[in-house]
Scaffold this motif. Sequence first.
Motif, PDB file in Angstrom:
ATOM      1  N   SER A 364      22.902 -17.484   4.334  1.00  0.00           N
ATOM      2  CA  SER A 364      21.579 -16.987   4.902  1.00  0.00           C
ATOM      3  C   SER A 364      21.472 -17.248   6.549  1.00  0.00           C
ATOM      4  N   ALA A 365      21.984 -18.549   6.735  1.00  0.00           N
ATOM      5  CA  ALA A 365      21.974 -18.859   8.168  1.00  0.00           C
ATOM      6  C   ALA A 365      23.106 -18.114   8.814  1.00  0.00           C
ATOM      7  N   LEU A 366      24.074 -17.721   8.496  1.00  0.00           N
ATOM      8  CA  LEU A 366      25.281 -16.892   9.120  1.00  0.00           C
ATOM      9  C   LEU A 366      24.706 -15.428   9.480  1.00  0.00           C
ATOM     10  N   PHE A 367      24.002 -15.068   8.312  1.00  0.00           N
ATOM     11  CA  PHE A 367      23.582 -13.726   8.464  1.00  0.00           C
ATOM     12  C   PHE A 367      22.407 -13.622   9.565  1.00  0.00           C
ATOM     13  N   GLU A 368      21.738 -14.583   9.581  1.00  0.00           N
ATOM     14  CA  GLU A 368      20.522 -14.685  10.511  1.00  0.00           C
ATOM     15  C   GLU A 368      21.094 -14.623  11.988  1.00  0.00           C
ATOM     16  N   ASN A 369      22.122 -15.284  12.042  1.00  0.00           N
ATOM     17  CA  ASN A 369      22.845 -15.704  13.445  1.00  0.00           C
ATOM     18  C   ASN A 369      23.575 -14.222  13.848  1.00  0.00           C
ATOM     19  N   LEU A 370      24.403 -13.641  12.972  1.00  0.00           N
ATOM     20  CA  LEU A 370      24.963 -12.592  13.071  1.00  0.00           C
ATOM     21  C   LEU A 370      24.015 -11.422  13.583  1.00  0.00           C
ATOM     22  N   VAL A 371      22.961 -11.334  12.764  1.00  0.00           N
ATOM     23  CA  VAL A 371      22.139 -10.017  12.846  1.00  0.00           C
ATOM     24  C   VAL A 371      21.462 -10.387  14.485  1.00  0.00           C
ATOM     25  N   SER A 372      21.036 -11.711  14.901  1.00  0.00           N
ATOM     26  CA  SER A 372      20.482 -11.872  16.350  1.00  0.00           C
ATOM     27  C   SER A 372      21.561 -11.459  17.124  1.00  0.00           C
ATOM     28  N   GLN A 373      22.713 -11.885  16.863  1.00  0.00           N
ATOM     29  CA  GLN A 373      23.734 -11.996  17.824  1.00  0.00           C
ATOM     30  C   GLN A 373      24.022 -10.682  18.463  1.00  0.00           C
ATOM     31  N   TYR A 374      24.115  -9.609  17.297  1.00  0.00           N
ATOM     32  CA  TYR A 374      24.421  -8.467  17.491  1.00  0.00           C
ATOM     33  C   TYR A 374      23.453  -7.595  18.216  1.00  0.00           C
ATOM     34  N   SER A 375      22.122  -7.796  17.483  1.00  0.00           N
ATOM     35  CA  SER A 375      21.093  -6.673  17.887  1.00  0.00           C
ATOM     36  C   SER A 375      20.342  -7.361  18.901  1.00  0.00           C
ATOM     37  N   LYS A 376      20.261  -8.560  19.254  1.00  0.00           N
ATOM     38  CA  LYS A 376      19.311  -9.333  20.100  1.00  0.00           C
ATOM     39  C   LYS A 376      17.960  -9.261  19.543  1.00  0.00           C
ATOM     40  N   ILE A 377      17.728  -8.981  18.609  1.00  0.00           N
ATOM     41  CA  ILE A 377      16.611  -8.737  18.012  1.00  0.00           C
ATOM     42  C   ILE A 377      15.934 -10.067  17.575  1.00  0.00           C
ATOM     43  N   PRO A 378      14.615 -10.522  17.965  1.00  0.00           N
ATOM     44  CA  PRO A 378      14.407 -11.928  17.606  1.00  0.00           C
ATOM     45  C   PRO A 378      14.084 -11.892  16.118  1.00  0.00           C
TER      46      PRO A 378
END
Length: 521
Positions: A364-378
């Motif tokens: 869950s933490a990795l997915f949250e980080n990956l999504v925010s890293q890629y998309s730059k979406i808060p």
Amino acid sequence: MQKLPVGRQNFATLRKNNYLYVDKTKYVHKMIESGDINFLSRPRRFGKSLLLSTLKELFEGNKKLFEGLYIYDKWEWEDNYPVITIDLAGGTYNNLNVLETKLKDIIHRIARDFQVNIYSESLEEKFTDLISEISKKTNKSVVVLIDEYDKPIISNLQNKNLEEIQSKLGSFYEVLKTNDQYIKFIFLTGVSKFTKVSVFSKLNNVDDLTLIDEFNSMCGYTQEELEDNFSDYIKNLSNKFKTSNSEIIAKIKTFYNGYSWNGREKVYNPYSTLLCFKHGEFSKNWFNTGTPNVLADYPLNRYNLKAIAEPNMVTDSELKNPTTSNMKDEILLFQTGYLTINNIETKEDEKFYDLRIPNYEVKSALFENLVSQYSKIPLYDMLEYARKLLKYTIEANCTKIKETLGDYLSPIPTDLRGKDEKYYHTLIFMLLYTAKLHVHSEVHSYKGNADLIIEENDYVIIIEFKQSNKSSINYMINKALKQIETQEYGRQYKNKKIIKGAIVFKESEIGCKIIKECNDL
């Protein structure tokens, strides 16, 4: 109840102040008996520093601290040795001068503790003086313990000065080889092993215990250790959540278990498990405190999702012999604790390691980080995208589904999305998973695997993804819906309202079709 050793890494402090200590001295004894120069790699916050502290007290002969432990009646307590401990976990090492100054400061501090003189000027000769002078003064061989030996390397994987830092660190560790006559025992820990750097190119007889079967559980808690040592804390959690001990143990296992270095035995992340017991809640603590800073700069910004979208098989050589100039993303993620060994296969005398995400906390933490890293979406906006996607799917509003997916996917570079549906599947799964929706990926049925299944109240949503730059949007939609039908993905959900969906991608175009088959309840 004994106190929980959260943040405590000193063995003597634990034993003198009624902290709970999970006895790992069986592994310590076996290691010492099997060899004099050893290395162990484990992720940060996994108990390596406590292991070194245990070794220090053992070799110094502090017998009273070991009463009641496995090793107590198996150690020659009349023999004790001076111990040199070098801890590189703290500090930054962004250039050669900083590294040299740090190591010289450590040497001079240890020299003051032993009241010996350092006569030389160069770093390597100062280290030689330290080892030889302590040995001569005590008339005994010395024990050398080095914690986080690789921190100066890991901190500089993107640094243009990496090569000279590697070279200096290698020369420093080579002192251990040239002063072998003064040394009783050497133990090093770290996150990684770089074969062409540092101690492994200088000391060719270092025994790497990282993947050795019998040392798999040297750090971390086994299932038996968890239940035997933390029974009172497990009971406290079950009382708080008004559930049974077995259900609480199952939840702790889902969140924090799953780490393995032999593909069979699983251990718990000790830091996260301790915080769960201390605060009485299930949270993602390790990601924020156990992640080397390099991951913010090195793999996650360019990571191609392959390690998440597909099972990852790496060879024995890739896992055991990485270099700083040629290391697969999967290997760094393994070394830093984001992936672990799920299974080991042997084919024609070659070992292959199947790497997977270990548990819910990391996923869950990795997915949250990956999504925010890629998309730059808060994160707040990600949760809103997930909420909208669920709402529009239940409403069968394909126009809004395509609009929401377009907004979510547009910031993500095209080259990171891959060339088939698995990558879109993974990106959307990560979004929904981060939002804590009841979502499953690659769900097995007796005829095949469904890409995505979402359970929401009375609804079960079955989604199949397709991607092609050649086939038409309509062709892929029909193919996806036919697959859901023929594979009978919804067969096990007969008492639910079934929604079947096809989401397809062709270059920058998104296609969608939703079919609601609401059964009578």
